[in-house]
Design a protein around this motif. Structure first.
Motif, PDB file in Angstrom:
ATOM      1  N   MET A   1       0.841  -1.197   0.000  1.00 40.41           N
ATOM      2  CA  MET A   1       0.000   0.000   0.000  1.00 40.41           C
ATOM      3  C   MET A   1       0.877   1.249   0.000  1.00 40.41           C
ATOM      4  SD  MET A   1      -2.987   1.090   2.734  1.00 40.41           S
ATOM      5  CE  MET A   1      -3.701  -0.548   2.706  1.00 40.41           C
ATOM      6  N   ARG A   2       0.528   2.176  -0.862  1.00 37.67           N
ATOM      7  CA  ARG A   2       1.341   3.379  -0.997  1.00 37.67           C
ATOM      8  C   ARG A   2       1.185   4.290   0.218  1.00 37.67           C
ATOM      9  NH1 ARG A   2       3.398   4.442  -5.942  1.00 37.67           N
ATOM     10  NH2 ARG A   2       3.405   6.694  -5.514  1.00 37.67           N
ATOM     11  N   LYS A   3       2.233   5.073   0.462  1.00 39.83           N
ATOM     12  CA  LYS A   3       2.249   5.969   1.619  1.00 39.83           C
ATOM     13  C   LYS A   3       1.056   6.920   1.612  1.00 39.83           C
ATOM     14  CE  LYS A   3       5.099   9.559   3.788  1.00 39.83           C
ATOM     15  NZ  LYS A   3       6.419  10.223   3.782  1.00 39.83           N
ATOM     16  N   GLU A   4       0.718   7.460   0.469  1.00 35.94           N
ATOM     17  CA  GLU A   4      -0.382   8.417   0.387  1.00 35.94           C
ATOM     18  C   GLU A   4      -1.699   7.780   0.817  1.00 35.94           C
ATOM     19  OE1 GLU A   4       1.806   7.810  -1.986  1.00 35.94           O
ATOM     20  OE2 GLU A   4       2.954   9.686  -2.026  1.00 35.94           O
ATOM     21  N   LYS A   5      -1.910   6.528   0.433  1.00 36.87           N
ATOM     22  CA  LYS A   5      -3.145   5.837   0.806  1.00 36.87           C
ATOM     23  C   LYS A   5      -3.180   5.580   2.308  1.00 36.87           C
ATOM     24  CE  LYS A   5      -6.121   1.933  -0.332  1.00 36.87           C
ATOM     25  NZ  LYS A   5      -6.323   0.727  -1.185  1.00 36.87           N
ATOM     26  N   ILE A   6      -2.037   5.195   2.885  1.00 39.32           N
ATOM     27  CA  ILE A   6      -1.972   4.973   4.327  1.00 39.32           C
ATOM     28  C   ILE A   6      -2.309   6.252   5.077  1.00 39.32           C
ATOM     29  CG2 ILE A   6      -0.441   4.381   6.255  1.00 39.32           C
ATOM     30  CD1 ILE A   6       1.089   2.563   4.297  1.00 39.32           C
ATOM     31  N   LEU A   7      -1.746   7.369   4.624  1.00 43.50           N
ATOM     32  CA  LEU A   7      -2.032   8.665   5.247  1.00 43.50           C
ATOM     33  C   LEU A   7      -3.515   9.010   5.148  1.00 43.50           C
ATOM     34  CD1 LEU A   7       0.922  11.031   4.324  1.00 43.50           C
ATOM     35  CD2 LEU A   7       0.019  10.610   6.614  1.00 43.50           C
ATOM     36  N   ASN A   8      -4.095   8.755   4.000  1.00 47.82           N
ATOM     37  CA  ASN A   8      -5.518   9.043   3.821  1.00 47.82           C
ATOM     38  C   ASN A   8      -6.379   8.237   4.785  1.00 47.82           C
ATOM     39  OD1 ASN A   8      -5.134  10.927   1.790  1.00 47.82           O
ATOM     40  ND2 ASN A   8      -5.342   9.439   0.138  1.00 47.82           N
ATOM     41  N   ILE A   9      -6.023   6.976   4.973  1.00 49.27           N
ATOM     42  CA  ILE A   9      -6.780   6.123   5.891  1.00 49.27           C
ATOM     43  C   ILE A   9      -6.633   6.625   7.323  1.00 49.27           C
ATOM     44  CG2 ILE A   9      -6.984   3.797   6.868  1.00 49.27           C
ATOM     45  CD1 ILE A   9      -6.126   2.733   4.101  1.00 49.27           C
ATOM     46  N   LEU A  10      -5.420   6.988   7.709  1.00 48.82           N
ATOM     47  CA  LEU A  10      -5.197   7.519   9.055  1.00 48.82           C
ATOM     48  C   LEU A  10      -6.097   8.728   9.314  1.00 48.82           C
ATOM     49  CD1 LEU A  10      -1.290   7.359   9.239  1.00 48.82           C
ATOM     50  CD2 LEU A  10      -2.861   6.153  10.756  1.00 48.82           C
ATOM     51  N   LEU A  11      -6.179   9.611   8.340  1.00 47.49           N
ATOM     52  CA  LEU A  11      -6.956  10.842   8.510  1.00 47.49           C
ATOM     53  C   LEU A  11      -8.456  10.598   8.390  1.00 47.49           C
ATOM     54  CD1 LEU A  11      -4.603  13.194   6.498  1.00 47.49           C
ATOM     55  CD2 LEU A  11      -4.947  13.213   8.982  1.00 47.49           C
ATOM     56  N   GLU A  12      -8.847   9.636   7.577  1.00 50.59           N
ATOM     57  CA  GLU A  12     -10.263   9.308   7.439  1.00 50.59           C
ATOM     58  C   GLU A  12     -10.800   8.605   8.679  1.00 50.59           C
ATOM     59  OE1 GLU A  12     -10.496   6.961   3.931  1.00 50.59           O
ATOM     60  OE2 GLU A  12     -10.102   8.652   2.579  1.00 50.59           O
ATOM     61  N   GLU A  13     -10.023   7.705   9.235  1.00 49.29           N
ATOM     62  CA  GLU A  13     -10.484   6.915  10.381  1.00 49.29           C
ATOM     63  C   GLU A  13     -10.471   7.714  11.684  1.00 49.29           C
ATOM     64  OE1 GLU A  13     -11.846   3.844  10.557  1.00 49.29           O
ATOM     65  OE2 GLU A  13     -11.907   4.053   8.382  1.00 49.29           O
ATOM     66  N   LYS A  14      -9.519   8.624  11.809  1.00 46.27           N
ATOM     67  CA  LYS A  14      -9.419   9.532  12.964  1.00 46.27           C
ATOM     68  C   LYS A  14      -9.025   8.848  14.275  1.00 46.27           C
ATOM     69  CE  LYS A  14     -12.870  12.947  11.412  1.00 46.27           C
ATOM     70  NZ  LYS A  14     -13.341  12.263  10.210  1.00 46.27           N
ATOM     71  N   ILE A  15      -8.983   7.537  14.311  1.00 46.60           N
ATOM     72  CA  ILE A  15      -8.639   6.810  15.540  1.00 46.60           C
ATOM     73  C   ILE A  15      -7.458   5.881  15.276  1.00 46.60           C
ATOM     74  CG2 ILE A  15      -9.357   4.955  17.110  1.00 46.60           C
ATOM     75  CD1 ILE A  15     -12.147   6.053  17.075  1.00 46.60           C
TER      76      ILE A  15
ATOM     77  N   ILE B   1       8.239  19.004  11.823  1.00 44.47           N
ATOM     78  CA  ILE B   1       7.799  19.380  10.471  1.00 44.47           C
ATOM     79  C   ILE B   1       8.996  19.507   9.536  1.00 44.47           C
ATOM     80  CG2 ILE B   1       6.705  21.195   9.102  1.00 44.47           C
ATOM     81  CD1 ILE B   1       5.008  21.794  11.667  1.00 44.47           C
ATOM     82  N   SER B   2      10.044  20.168  10.023  1.00 53.27           N
ATOM     83  CA  SER B   2      11.229  20.364   9.174  1.00 53.27           C
ATOM     84  C   SER B   2      11.922  19.049   8.854  1.00 53.27           C
ATOM     85  CB  SER B   2      12.213  21.322   9.853  1.00 53.27           C
ATOM     86  OG  SER B   2      12.837  20.721  10.978  1.00 53.27           O
ATOM     87  N   TYR B   3      11.812  18.067   9.769  1.00 53.95           N
ATOM     88  CA  TYR B   3      12.417  16.751   9.533  1.00 53.95           C
ATOM     89  C   TYR B   3      11.640  15.950   8.487  1.00 53.95           C
ATOM     90  CZ  TYR B   3      14.772  17.677  14.021  1.00 53.95           C
ATOM     91  OH  TYR B   3      15.495  18.229  15.058  1.00 53.95           O
ATOM     92  N   GLY B   4      10.350  16.295   8.310  1.00 51.79           N
ATOM     93  CA  GLY B   4       9.535  15.577   7.338  1.00 51.79           C
ATOM     94  C   GLY B   4       8.454  14.712   7.940  1.00 51.79           C
ATOM     95  N   ALA B   5       8.104  14.941   9.211  1.00 54.04           N
ATOM     96  CA  ALA B   5       7.024  14.175   9.840  1.00 54.04           C
ATOM     97  C   ALA B   5       5.718  14.413   9.087  1.00 54.04           C
ATOM     98  CB  ALA B   5       6.869  14.577  11.302  1.00 54.04           C
ATOM     99  N   ASP B   6       4.907  13.378   8.983  1.00 54.98           N
ATOM    100  CA  ASP B   6       3.661  13.466   8.222  1.00 54.98           C
ATOM    101  C   ASP B   6       2.508  14.006   9.056  1.00 54.98           C
ATOM    102  OD1 ASP B   6       4.486  12.008   5.629  1.00 54.98           O
ATOM    103  OD2 ASP B   6       5.146  10.660   7.224  1.00 54.98           O
ATOM    104  N   ILE B   7       2.468  13.617  10.318  1.00 50.39           N
ATOM    105  CA  ILE B   7       1.441  14.059  11.256  1.00 50.39           C
ATOM    106  C   ILE B   7       2.140  14.353  12.577  1.00 50.39           C
ATOM    107  CG2 ILE B   7      -0.627  13.384  12.575  1.00 50.39           C
ATOM    108  CD1 ILE B   7      -1.351  11.523  10.229  1.00 50.39           C
ATOM    109  N   ILE B   8       1.687  15.395  13.265  1.00 52.65           N
ATOM    110  CA  ILE B   8       2.233  15.711  14.581  1.00 52.65           C
ATOM    111  C   ILE B   8       1.355  15.063  15.655  1.00 52.65           C
ATOM    112  CG2 ILE B   8       2.797  17.528  16.242  1.00 52.65           C
ATOM    113  CD1 ILE B   8       4.626  17.391  13.778  1.00 52.65           C
ATOM    114  N   LYS B   9       1.984  14.305  16.521  1.00 50.33           N
ATOM    115  CA  LYS B   9       1.293  13.701  17.657  1.00 50.33           C
ATOM    116  C   LYS B   9       1.481  14.627  18.860  1.00 50.33           C
ATOM    117  CE  LYS B   9       2.088   9.883  20.901  1.00 50.33           C
ATOM    118  NZ  LYS B   9       2.783   8.584  21.087  1.00 50.33           N
ATOM    119  N   LEU B  10       0.427  15.351  19.226  1.00 54.26           N
ATOM    120  CA  LEU B  10       0.489  16.210  20.404  1.00 54.26           C
ATOM    121  C   LEU B  10       0.458  15.311  21.630  1.00 54.26           C
ATOM    122  CD1 LEU B  10       0.490  18.947  21.792  1.00 54.26           C
ATOM    123  CD2 LEU B  10      -2.002  18.981  21.577  1.00 54.26           C
ATOM    124  N   PHE B  11       1.592  15.223  22.317  1.00 49.27           N
ATOM    125  CA  PHE B  11       1.730  14.281  23.439  1.00 49.27           C
ATOM    126  C   PHE B  11       2.634  14.872  24.510  1.00 49.27           C
ATOM    127  CE2 PHE B  11       4.136  10.896  25.544  1.00 49.27           C
ATOM    128  CZ  PHE B  11       3.085  10.158  26.079  1.00 49.27           C
TER     129      PHE B  11
END
Length: 209
Positions: free
Chosen positions: A1-15, A123-133
């Motif tokens: 599965m391509r990276k873009e599709k994985i990212l889309n699923i992460l954002l669509e599912e929200k959990i 962000i500058s390193y290239g992270a795709d999503i920021i995990k506020l933790f």
């Protein structure tokens, strides 16, 4: 599965369900019950015994579910997780070397950050999503203040998220949530506790639909 599709699923599912277990042998049953409850994205943390073996097994058993690795704190752990088949990585910390490993593997990373500086670095390193933790300690007002100068960045809140505040976080504009002990306890001793995972998963899914 391509990276873009994985990212889309992460954002669509929200959990992202966080599977952190003292007894790694329970992972298959826990994951089965999460899937029964409607969870489609989960991470197996590196401090779960034999986490890499569990990732490989889960990928094979649940090919339609996104299986990632969590609590990835070093590039060495990242390499182990990627070799095991992790489709994304989640970190509690901000680490350029881990991002580099995910870039080489063409998979997303949800990178832990807490301060504006850590967020900007991730962000500058290239992270795709920021995990506020950890998100719960400072709450939604802190998230809104942090989000303001990073308006184009996707954020997931992790730490202190439960059924009582999930809607408030989503209403505040958070892009996703990492669910830990509010969904899966690290120590499970009874069949009832295992079955509760299905019910709680369904409750969380209902709030995010």
């Amino acid at each position: 599965m391509r990276k873009e599709k994985i990212l889309n699923i992460l954002l669509e599912e929200k959990i992202i369900s966080i599977v952190r277990l003292k007894n790694g042998d329970l992972a298959p049953k826990v994951i089965d019950n999460l899937v029964k409850g409607g969870i489609k994205v989960l991470e197996i943390t590196s401090n779960t015994p034999n986490f890499d073996i569990q990732i490989t097994a889960a990928r094979k058993k649940h090919p339609d579910i996104l299986i990632g690795a969590g609590t990835v704190t070093t590039p060495e752990l990242a390499q182990i997780a990627i070799k095991a088949g992790a489709q994304f990585l989640v970190t509690p910390n901000t680490n350029r070397a881990i991002v580099n490993e995910t870039i080489k593997a063409s998979i997303p990373v949800v990178m832990g950050a807490f301060t504006p500086t850590e967020t900007a670095n991730a962000i500058s390193y290239g992270a795709d999503i920021i995990k506020l933790f950890p998100a719960g300690q400072m709450g939604i007002s802190y998230y809104k203040s942090l989000k303001a100068p990073f308006s184009g960045i996707k954020f997931f809140a992790v730490g202190g998220i439960d059924l009582d505040n999930t809607e408030a976080w989503l209403d505040a504009g958070i892009d996703g949530l990492g669910l830990g002990s509010s969904l899966v306890q690290s120590e499970i001793n009874t069949t009832e506790e295992l079955n509760d995972i299905i019910i709680k998963a369904q409750q969380f899914k209902k709030l995010t639909n």
